[in-house]
Scaffold this active site. Structure first.
Site, PDB file in Angstrom:
ATOM      1  N   ASP A  81       2.699  -6.736   1.411  1.00 19.46           N
ATOM      2  CA  ASP A  81       1.969  -5.932   1.793  1.00 19.46           C
ATOM      3  C   ASP A  81       2.150  -4.777   3.094  1.00 19.46           C
ATOM      4  OD1 ASP A  81      -0.686  -6.042   2.111  1.00 19.46           O
ATOM      5  OD2 ASP A  81      -2.019  -7.495   2.947  1.00 19.46           O
TER       6      ASP A  81
ATOM      7  N   HIS B 192       1.040  -1.394  -0.102  1.00 16.13           N
ATOM      8  CA  HIS B 192       0.049  -0.158   0.184  1.00 16.13           C
ATOM      9  C   HIS B 192       1.123   1.467   0.165  1.00 16.13           C
ATOM     10  CE1 HIS B 192      -3.602  -2.294   1.376  1.00 16.13           C
ATOM     11  NE2 HIS B 192      -2.981  -3.326   1.711  1.00 16.13           N
TER      12      HIS B 192
END
Length: 440
Positions: free
Chosen positions: A329, A64
């Site tokens: 992640d 992200h």
């Protein structure tokens, strides 16, 4: 510029090599790999690399970015620098920014921003200037940036984006990075994407079954008094997705695998010839539900940490290739966002600068994984999931490499990190293993 890395341990999952070599690098290309290299020019920079590891560049499947929209969590610059510091030469960011990456204009804007960051970094290197309150100036180039395009507008799970336009804009593939529960929509996406030839990734999770849970169902969830998420929230969604893949035939990547039963389902599907790949995240290979006993909100993950049998199955799945890749992640959050009750804090943790040292320490040094098995899951296999290739460490190949010191001790603290966020359970702890440099 020519560099000679002497007696470095070369880990090359492409050629399946784990041996000591001298490696000669000139202007971004590997010139020679041999047991001993002595025929070098007078201006060659010679580096004693005994005890160091030289591997193919690491590839992160999905993480992200705070930018655009949440720059207090992470800017594109800090994310790329953190990734480089962690040994990554390719980064693939998820589309759940604000605004969402669901149109070609934003894809172009982010790629332009990365090119600007590269130019600015080169200027800083010339004058040896580091940004305020940062670690020392990085010696590694910024990694290549790839962008996942959203499957649905505003990642809301309702209406498909203009997938063909996003493909033309150069997205690496398609995902919402969130569960898509409308199976009719998923079927339509798989049918539409067949001719585009781009990867598509799904995070299978039944949110109705998950409810308001924050921890994997089991004895520890009861002991700690936290709302549970049953394993079936993941496995039923995987089973439904596999049925659609079997019917339509579009290749699919399954993200964030976290349960032992999921590993079984994926193994059976692969044995039946379904065109699927799968990944788990690095923290799901290191920690299980018992770690949650101190209610550290950096251990609130989604999917949650598994029970002990899950971590055993995930590790075995990675080693066997049932789980193709380890994803980072990386999910940055500000201090204020994470300082809440465990169940109220947003799910996620940072990982770029921590993953390789901790995985090496807990999997390779314990001899549960070979060095090649770990490196393959962090480098060549994630690239393959994206339809990409990683170059072997051999003459005339581009130097996309990671140099790692598995013995260096360092402390995880604000001044030692490039990421702007500190949401990690290892904050304040000493780790063994640190990336020295990357080439890309």
């Amino acid at each position: 510029m020519t560099e000679l890395l002497q007696q470095v341990r070369v880990i090359d999952p492409v050629s399946k090599i784990d041996e000591l070599f001298d490696v000669l690098i000139t202007d971004g290309y590997i010139q020679a790999v041999a047991s001993h290299i002595s025929d070098i020019s007078s201006d060659t920079q010679i580096r004693d690399c005994q005890g160091l590891v030289l591997g193919t560049g690491l590839v992160d499947l999905y993480s992200h970015s705070g930018e655009p929209g949440f720059e207090e969590r992470e800017t594109l610059s800090s994310l790329l620098q953190a990734a480089a510091a962690g040994g990554f030469t390719r980064v693939n960011i998820l589309p759940d920014t604000s605004p969402v990456i669901d149109n070609p204009a934003l894809v172009a804007q982010l790629q332009q921003k990365r090119r600007k960051e590269v130019r600015e970094m080169r200027e800083k290197e010339k004058i040896n200037l580091a940004p305020p309150a940062s670690p020392a100036p990085p010696t590694s180039p910024l990694p290549l940036l790839h962008i996942w395009g959203a499957i649905t507008l505003d990642v809301a799970g309702k209406q498909m984006t203009e997938l063909a336009d996003l493909a033309s804009a150069g997205v690496v593939g398609f995902t919402d990075g969130k569960p898509l529960e409308n199976l009719a929509l998923v079927r339509g996406v798989l049918e539409y994407l067949q001719p585009l030839g781009k990867p598509v990734a799904f995070w299978p999770s039944d949110r109705q079954l998950a409810g308001n849970g924050v921890m994997r169902e089991g004895p520890d969830a009861l002991r700690f008094g936290l709302p549970p998420i049953p394993a079936s929230a993941e496995t039923t969604a995987i089973a439904a997705l596999l049925e659609l893949v079997a019917t339509i035939g579009t290749p699919v990547h399954i993200m964030r695998v976290s349960t032992s039963r999921s590993v079984e389902l994926i193994a059976s599907a692969k044995a039946a010839g379904l065109p699927i790949t799968a990944s788990t995240t690095w923290m799901h290979l290191l920690l299980d539900t018992k770690a949650v006993k101190n209610y550290n909100t950096s251990l609130h993950l989604d999917p949650p940490l598994g029970n002990p049998r899950d971590i055993v199955a995930l590790r075995a799945g990675v080693r066997a290739g049932v789980i193709d890749a380890i994803a980072i992640d990386h999910t940055p959050y500000s201090y204020e966002e994470k300082v809440q009750a465990f169940a109220e804090a947003p799910a996620g943790a940072i990982g770029f600068e921590l993953a390789l040292p901790l995985l090496w320490q807990h999997l390779v040094e314990t001899e549960e994984f070979t060095a090649l098995e770990l490196w393959r899951a962090l480098s060549s296999r994630p690239a393959k999931c994206l339809g990409q290739k990683v170059s072997a460490i051999e003459p005339d190949q581009p130097a996309e490499l990671t140099l790692f010191d598995p013995q260096k001790i360092w402390k995880v603290e604000r001044k030692s990190l490039y990421t702007l966020s500190q949401n990690t359970p290892w904050l304040g702890q000493q780790l063994k293993g640190h990336v020295v440099q990357t080439w890309c």
